[in-house]
Design a protein around this motif. Structure first.
Motif, PDB file in Angstrom:
ATOM      1  N   TRP A 154     -31.883  21.013 -30.078  1.00 63.29           N
ATOM      2  CA  TRP A 154     -30.554  21.578 -29.879  1.00 63.29           C
ATOM      3  C   TRP A 154     -29.771  21.625 -31.192  1.00 63.29           C
ATOM      4  O   TRP A 154     -29.676  20.635 -31.895  1.00 63.29           O
ATOM      5  CB  TRP A 154     -29.768  20.774 -28.851  1.00 63.29           C
ATOM      6  N   ARG A 155     -29.212  22.813 -31.493  1.00 63.79           N
ATOM      7  CA  ARG A 155     -28.311  22.976 -32.641  1.00 63.79           C
ATOM      8  C   ARG A 155     -26.846  22.939 -32.200  1.00 63.79           C
ATOM      9  O   ARG A 155     -25.975  22.654 -33.008  1.00 63.79           O
ATOM     10  CB  ARG A 155     -28.583  24.319 -33.329  1.00 63.79           C
ATOM     11  N   GLY A 156     -26.620  23.306 -30.936  1.00 68.68           N
ATOM     12  CA  GLY A 156     -25.250  23.296 -30.461  1.00 68.68           C
ATOM     13  C   GLY A 156     -25.069  24.157 -29.235  1.00 68.68           C
ATOM     14  O   GLY A 156     -26.035  24.666 -28.660  1.00 68.68           O
ATOM     15  N   ALA A 157     -23.805  24.307 -28.836  1.00 68.55           N
ATOM     16  CA  ALA A 157     -23.491  25.082 -27.642  1.00 68.55           C
ATOM     17  C   ALA A 157     -22.138  25.761 -27.794  1.00 68.55           C
ATOM     18  O   ALA A 157     -21.217  25.210 -28.410  1.00 68.55           O
ATOM     19  CB  ALA A 157     -23.481  24.184 -26.406  1.00 68.55           C
ATOM     20  N   SER A 158     -22.055  26.950 -27.231  1.00 62.11           N
ATOM     21  CA  SER A 158     -20.773  27.610 -27.028  1.00 62.11           C
ATOM     22  C   SER A 158     -20.238  27.135 -25.679  1.00 62.11           C
ATOM     23  O   SER A 158     -21.004  26.964 -24.735  1.00 62.11           O
ATOM     24  CB  SER A 158     -20.950  29.132 -27.003  1.00 62.11           C
ATOM     25  N   VAL A 159     -18.950  26.927 -25.580  1.00 60.77           N
ATOM     26  CA  VAL A 159     -18.361  26.360 -24.368  1.00 60.77           C
ATOM     27  C   VAL A 159     -17.237  27.262 -23.884  1.00 60.77           C
ATOM     28  O   VAL A 159     -16.327  27.594 -24.640  1.00 60.77           O
ATOM     29  CB  VAL A 159     -17.818  24.945 -24.630  1.00 60.77           C
ATOM     30  N   THR A 160     -17.339  27.666 -22.615  1.00 61.27           N
ATOM     31  CA  THR A 160     -16.275  28.469 -22.023  1.00 61.27           C
ATOM     32  C   THR A 160     -15.728  27.741 -20.803  1.00 61.27           C
ATOM     33  O   THR A 160     -16.087  26.591 -20.531  1.00 61.27           O
ATOM     34  CB  THR A 160     -16.791  29.883 -21.692  1.00 61.27           C
ATOM     35  N   MET A 161     -14.831  28.395 -20.082  1.00 52.90           N
ATOM     36  CA  MET A 161     -14.219  27.750 -18.929  1.00 52.90           C
ATOM     37  C   MET A 161     -15.267  27.463 -17.863  1.00 52.90           C
ATOM     38  O   MET A 161     -16.205  28.239 -17.710  1.00 52.90           O
ATOM     39  CB  MET A 161     -13.099  28.626 -18.375  1.00 52.90           C
ATOM     40  N   PRO A 162     -15.152  26.353 -17.146  1.00 53.85           N
ATOM     41  CA  PRO A 162     -14.032  25.399 -17.132  1.00 53.85           C
ATOM     42  C   PRO A 162     -14.320  24.119 -17.920  1.00 53.85           C
ATOM     43  O   PRO A 162     -13.861  23.044 -17.557  1.00 53.85           O
ATOM     44  CB  PRO A 162     -13.921  25.074 -15.647  1.00 53.85           C
ATOM     45  N   LEU A 163     -15.062  24.235 -19.015  1.00 51.52           N
ATOM     46  CA  LEU A 163     -15.557  23.058 -19.732  1.00 51.52           C
ATOM     47  C   LEU A 163     -14.830  22.775 -21.048  1.00 51.52           C
ATOM     48  O   LEU A 163     -15.139  21.798 -21.716  1.00 51.52           O
ATOM     49  CB  LEU A 163     -17.056  23.219 -20.006  1.00 51.52           C
ATOM     50  N   LYS A 164     -13.882  23.616 -21.427  1.00 47.22           N
ATOM     51  CA  LYS A 164     -13.291  23.497 -22.762  1.00 47.22           C
ATOM     52  C   LYS A 164     -12.543  22.182 -22.971  1.00 47.22           C
ATOM     53  O   LYS A 164     -12.517  21.650 -24.078  1.00 47.22           O
ATOM     54  CB  LYS A 164     -12.374  24.683 -23.045  1.00 47.22           C
ATOM     55  N   GLN A 165     -11.920  21.678 -21.924  1.00 49.61           N
ATOM     56  CA  GLN A 165     -11.263  20.369 -22.010  1.00 49.61           C
ATOM     57  C   GLN A 165     -12.212  19.246 -21.618  1.00 49.61           C
ATOM     58  O   GLN A 165     -12.193  18.168 -22.222  1.00 49.61           O
ATOM     59  CB  GLN A 165     -10.022  20.347 -21.114  1.00 49.61           C
ATOM     60  N   ALA A 166     -13.049  19.504 -20.624  1.00 51.00           N
ATOM     61  CA  ALA A 166     -13.907  18.449 -20.069  1.00 51.00           C
ATOM     62  C   ALA A 166     -14.899  17.899 -21.084  1.00 51.00           C
ATOM     63  O   ALA A 166     -15.282  16.726 -21.010  1.00 51.00           O
ATOM     64  CB  ALA A 166     -14.654  18.984 -18.849  1.00 51.00           C
ATOM     65  N   MET A 167     -15.325  18.715 -22.056  1.00 50.03           N
ATOM     66  CA  MET A 167     -16.316  18.267 -23.017  1.00 50.03           C
ATOM     67  C   MET A 167     -15.711  17.457 -24.158  1.00 50.03           C
ATOM     68  O   MET A 167     -16.431  16.723 -24.847  1.00 50.03           O
ATOM     69  CB  MET A 167     -17.070  19.466 -23.607  1.00 50.03           C
ATOM     70  N   VAL A 168     -14.413  17.561 -24.370  1.00 52.41           N
ATOM     71  CA  VAL A 168     -13.799  16.925 -25.542  1.00 52.41           C
ATOM     72  C   VAL A 168     -14.023  15.412 -25.581  1.00 52.41           C
ATOM     73  O   VAL A 168     -14.431  14.865 -26.625  1.00 52.41           O
ATOM     74  CB  VAL A 168     -12.294  17.264 -25.629  1.00 52.41           C
TER      75      VAL A 168
END
Length: 288
Positions: free
Chosen positions: A59-73
């Protein structure tokens, strides 16, 4: 996976996402062996996604869209100053060796909004209306402050939901107010630009109340929704003589920042890569 690296976009719903087409076009152009796809997941699955990024190889990374933008922080090992200030991310960068992978949170939505508004000719603003008060409105607030905004009106049905963005705007030196669509319609002639941060169709009910007869010719609208396109508000805005830029432009520009982070590539013809990404989704090249 046959690729040396992997990345994905996380969100729900995600079936309409253009991110896989954008990223795959960029990696092919750069000659980077990195696969990218979409993973449907809601906020309750945030911890599972973080574990996957840490535990599965490549894994190099991930793009994050709703509804995860706050939940992943809260699941990050580190975040940028921007994410710390805004409380939302749209990008996760994975680094390190197996067993000691670190996750870093970043927000390239802000840059995407700045550049998308630039595509519509809005390179400096003073007074702007933002439709909505969620995670994308947070990024829009930061972007508009970078463009010089001093007055932000958040057009919402429930003023109580705008408390966080009002505080963010005030902390950045802006006068800010939560208003209904009728109030914003009465001020339409004062706005240098309008940004709709609402999901598809959610802005439809605001169109009549906004009273677009008072729109100054050429006033830019950035509608972050891009499926279906044109949206109802984009069509009405254009018919009233305004200038429209869609969320696909924002998506391309924020994705360029993610490609830089996921590949670690600094030396590249980024304007050309941007054009290749535009071609992948049928978007005209930005005017430079």
């Amino acid at each position: 996976m046959s690729a040396a690296g992997r990345a994905a976009v996380f969100g729900q719903p995600i079936g309409h996402s253009k991110s896989p087409a954008l990223h795959r076009a960029a990696y092919a152009e750069l000659g980077v062996d990195l696969d990218y796809w979409a993973i449907e997941a809601g906020a309750s699955e945030a911890a599972r996604l973080a574990r996957m990024l840490r535990d599965e190889p490549g894994w190099r990374g991930a793009s994050v869209t709703m509804p995860l933008k706050q939940a992943m922080v809260p699941l990050m090992d580190s975040v940028s100053e921007r994410v710390s200030r805004l409380g939302v991310l749209n990008t996760i960068v994975a680094s390190g060796s197996p067993g000691s992978v670190r996750l870093h949170g970043e927000n390239t939505d802000v840059d995407g909004i700045v550049q998308a508004l630039g595509d519509a000719g809005a390179t400096a603003v003073r007074s702007v209306a933002i439709l909505g008060a969620g995670g994308t409105a947070t990024a829009a607030t930061a972007a508009l402050q970078l463009l010089g905004a001093r007055q932000l009106d958040f057009v919402v049905r429930d003023a109580g939901r705008a408390a966080d963005v009002l505080a963010l705007a005030a902390a950045g030196g802006c006068r800010a107010e939560a208003v209904d669509a009728h109030t914003a319609g009465g001020r339409m002639h004062q706005y240098d630009a309008v940004v709709s941060t609402l999901p598809p169709h959610a802005a439809d009910e605001f169109i009549d109340a906004l009273g677009l007869d008072g729109l100054a010719p050429g006033t830019p609208l950035l509608d972050v929704a891009y499926d279906p396109w044109p949206s109802a508000i984009a069509a009405a805005w254009s018919a009233a003589g305004g200038s429209v830029v869609g969320g696909l432009s924002m998506l391309v520009h924020q994705a360029v920042g993610q490609v830089r982070l996921f590949t670690g590539t600094s030396e590249a013809d980024w304007p050309h890569v941007t054009n290749v990404m535009c071609d992948a989704v049928g978007l005209p090249h930005p005017i430079r």
